[in-house]
Design an enzyme around this catalytic site. Structure first.
Site, PDB file in Angstrom:
ATOM      1  N   THR A   1       0.812  -1.212   0.000  1.00  0.00           N
ATOM      2  CA  THR A   1       0.000   0.000   0.000  1.00  0.00           C
ATOM      3  C   THR A   1       0.847   1.264   0.000  1.00  0.00           C
ATOM      4  O   THR A   1       0.440   2.304  -0.523  1.00  0.00           O
ATOM      5  CB  THR A   1      -0.941  -0.017   1.222  1.00  0.00           C
ATOM      6  OG1 THR A   1      -1.815  -1.126   1.076  1.00  0.00           O
ATOM      7  CG2 THR A   1      -1.764   1.241   1.339  1.00  0.00           C
TER       8      THR A   1
ATOM      9  N   SER B   1       1.641  -7.837  -0.828  1.00  0.00           N
ATOM     10  CA  SER B   1       2.425  -8.756   0.012  1.00  0.00           C
ATOM     11  C   SER B   1       1.789 -10.131   0.146  1.00  0.00           C
ATOM     12  O   SER B   1       2.469 -11.088   0.527  1.00  0.00           O
ATOM     13  CB  SER B   1       2.690  -8.143   1.381  1.00  0.00           C
ATOM     14  OG  SER B   1       1.543  -8.123   2.173  1.00  0.00           O
TER      15      SER B   1
ATOM     16  N   ASP C   1       0.126  -6.588   4.879  1.00  0.00           N
ATOM     17  CA  ASP C   1      -0.669  -7.803   5.119  1.00  0.00           C
ATOM     18  C   ASP C   1       0.177  -8.992   5.562  1.00  0.00           C
ATOM     19  O   ASP C   1      -0.254  -9.789   6.391  1.00  0.00           O
ATOM     20  CB  ASP C   1      -1.473  -8.168   3.861  1.00  0.00           C
ATOM     21  CG  ASP C   1      -2.669  -7.255   3.675  1.00  0.00           C
ATOM     22  OD1 ASP C   1      -2.951  -6.428   4.575  1.00  0.00           O
ATOM     23  OD2 ASP C   1      -3.331  -7.359   2.619  1.00  0.00           O
TER      24      ASP C   1
HETATM   25  C1  SIN Z   1      -0.972  -3.062   2.756  1.00  0.00           C
HETATM   26  O1  SIN Z   1       0.143  -2.842   2.322  1.00  0.00           O
HETATM   27  O2  SIN Z   1      -1.377  -2.444   3.777  1.00  0.00           O
HETATM   28  C2  SIN Z   1      -1.930  -4.047   2.175  1.00  0.00           C
HETATM   29  C3  SIN Z   1      -1.515  -4.635   0.893  1.00  0.00           C
HETATM   30  C4  SIN Z   1      -0.273  -5.459   0.972  1.00  0.00           C
HETATM   31  O3  SIN Z   1       0.011  -6.055   2.019  1.00  0.00           O
HETATM   32  O4  SIN Z   1       0.426  -5.539  -0.036  1.00  0.00           O
END
Ligand code: SIN
Length: 331
Positions: free
Chosen positions: A17, A63, A97
């Site tokens: 994110t 992730s 994540d």
């Molecule tokens: C995030 O980064 O908060 C969610 C998406 C991810 O883990 O890539």
């Protein structure tokens, strides 16, 4: 301090994110991974006051797509970087994540006392009050701080510094999503000040038994879940699919239903190591007589996803459940 005397920090971009954008500033939940690491850095030119920063786009993915092969490659890259006299610390930008899994893996296999800081964001770069830029500059401040050395891999989010062993994502959307219910954070970043107040005691980095330099693939470990009316066929499916280890996200203090015990017995018959973790989200799974009866392993205070990481590494050394238990007690 003159710029030439500042620590040299390499930022490895992996996505998440922190590198994402939405179509409206008010949209904090529906967005796309769009930015490369250079765009992420461009939002915080101020970081050059704390470190001589360079960046590499290691991968660019959400992730939940990070797999064992990516983890192994990331560890090798970080070990090469930190072995160089030209690098003082590494920061990894990462989706939140599965950040705790990557950070814990690195905590067990990085062979350096130089700081490694994993950072991400809960809001995309386009959001009002996006948290990525401040989290990133805080991560660079921590990486550049002399006190950050020899503390294992650190996670920095929302002004807090946590040990990779203990930090876990506990909220789906809030900017203070990373908390450590039982063990507390180990430091804070407040303005320009990086303050540590605790030292992780679980073995990490140069003090672990794990060397992944020659490891081409990690043994397959799957996670299955305990709940009312659960049968044992998910465990059997994991065994059939080739799992060498199973982490069972059990109820309570790792309690096993009769069906779960059948799963554990089946795992033992197939030489698959069965670890009792918990779905509770806090506390430890303690040793129990069931471990002697069924050759199961208690996960200690590792949540299921971190227990999977440790079991994958331990299985490169042994599949004897009693020896596996000693690693879970230690790491
Ligand atoms: C995030 O980064 O908060 C969610 C998406 C991810 O883990 O890539």
């Amino acid at each position: 301090m003159p710029a030439s005397a500042l620590p040299r920090v390499v930022i490895l971009g992996t996505g998440g994110t922190i590198a994402a954008a939405a179509t409206a500033t008010t949209n904090t939940t529906d967005y796309e991974l769009t930015h490369g690491i250079e765009a992420v850095l461009a939002a915080v030119p101020e970081m050059q006051a704390y470190a001589r920063v360079s960046a590499e786009q290691f991968v660019n993915m959400a992730s939940q797509e990070v797999d064992n092969a990516t983890l192994l490659r990331l560890a090798l890259r970080i070990n090469v970087l930190l072995a160089s006299d030209d690098v003082d610390a590494v920061v990894v930008t990462h989706g939140t994540d599965t950040m705790e899994e990557t950070a814990y893996f690195l905590n067990l296999v990085v062979k350096s006392i130089k700081p490694v800081v994993v950072v991400g964001a809960m809001r995309p770069s386009t959001a009002l009050s996006a948290d990525g830029p401040l989290n990133l500059i805080n991560a660079v401040k921590v990486a550049a701080a002399p006190d950050a050395a020899a503390k294992g891999v650190l996670i920095v989010l929302n002004d807090r510094i946590g040990a990779a062993r203990h930090m876990a994502k506990t909220h789906t959307t809030a900017t203070d999503a990373f908390l450590v219910s039982e063990f507390g954070t180990i430091g804070t970043v407040l303005g320009t000040e990086v303050n540590f107040h605790a030292q992780p005691l679980r073995a990490h980095t140069i003090h672990t038994d794990f060397d992944v330099t020659q490891v081409a693939t990690l043994p397959k470990v799957d996670i299955t879940y305990g709940y009312q009316n659960a049968d044992s066929y998910m465990v059997d499916a994991a065994i059939t699919a080739g799992a060498k280890g199973i982490v069972y996200a059990a109820t309570g203090n790792g309690t096993l239903s009769e069906a779960a015990k059948r799963g554990a017995a089946s795992a033992r018959e197939h030489g698959v190591v069965f670890v009792r973790s918990t779905r509770v989200g806090g506390g430890s799974v303690t040793h129990h007589r069931v471990d002697a009866e069924l050759d199961t392993v208690a996960a200690n205070s590792l949540n299921p996803q971190k227990a999977r990481i440790l079991l994958s590494l331990v299985l490169t050394l042994t599949s004897d459940p009693r020896r596996v238990q000693t690693y879970f007690d230690h790491y």
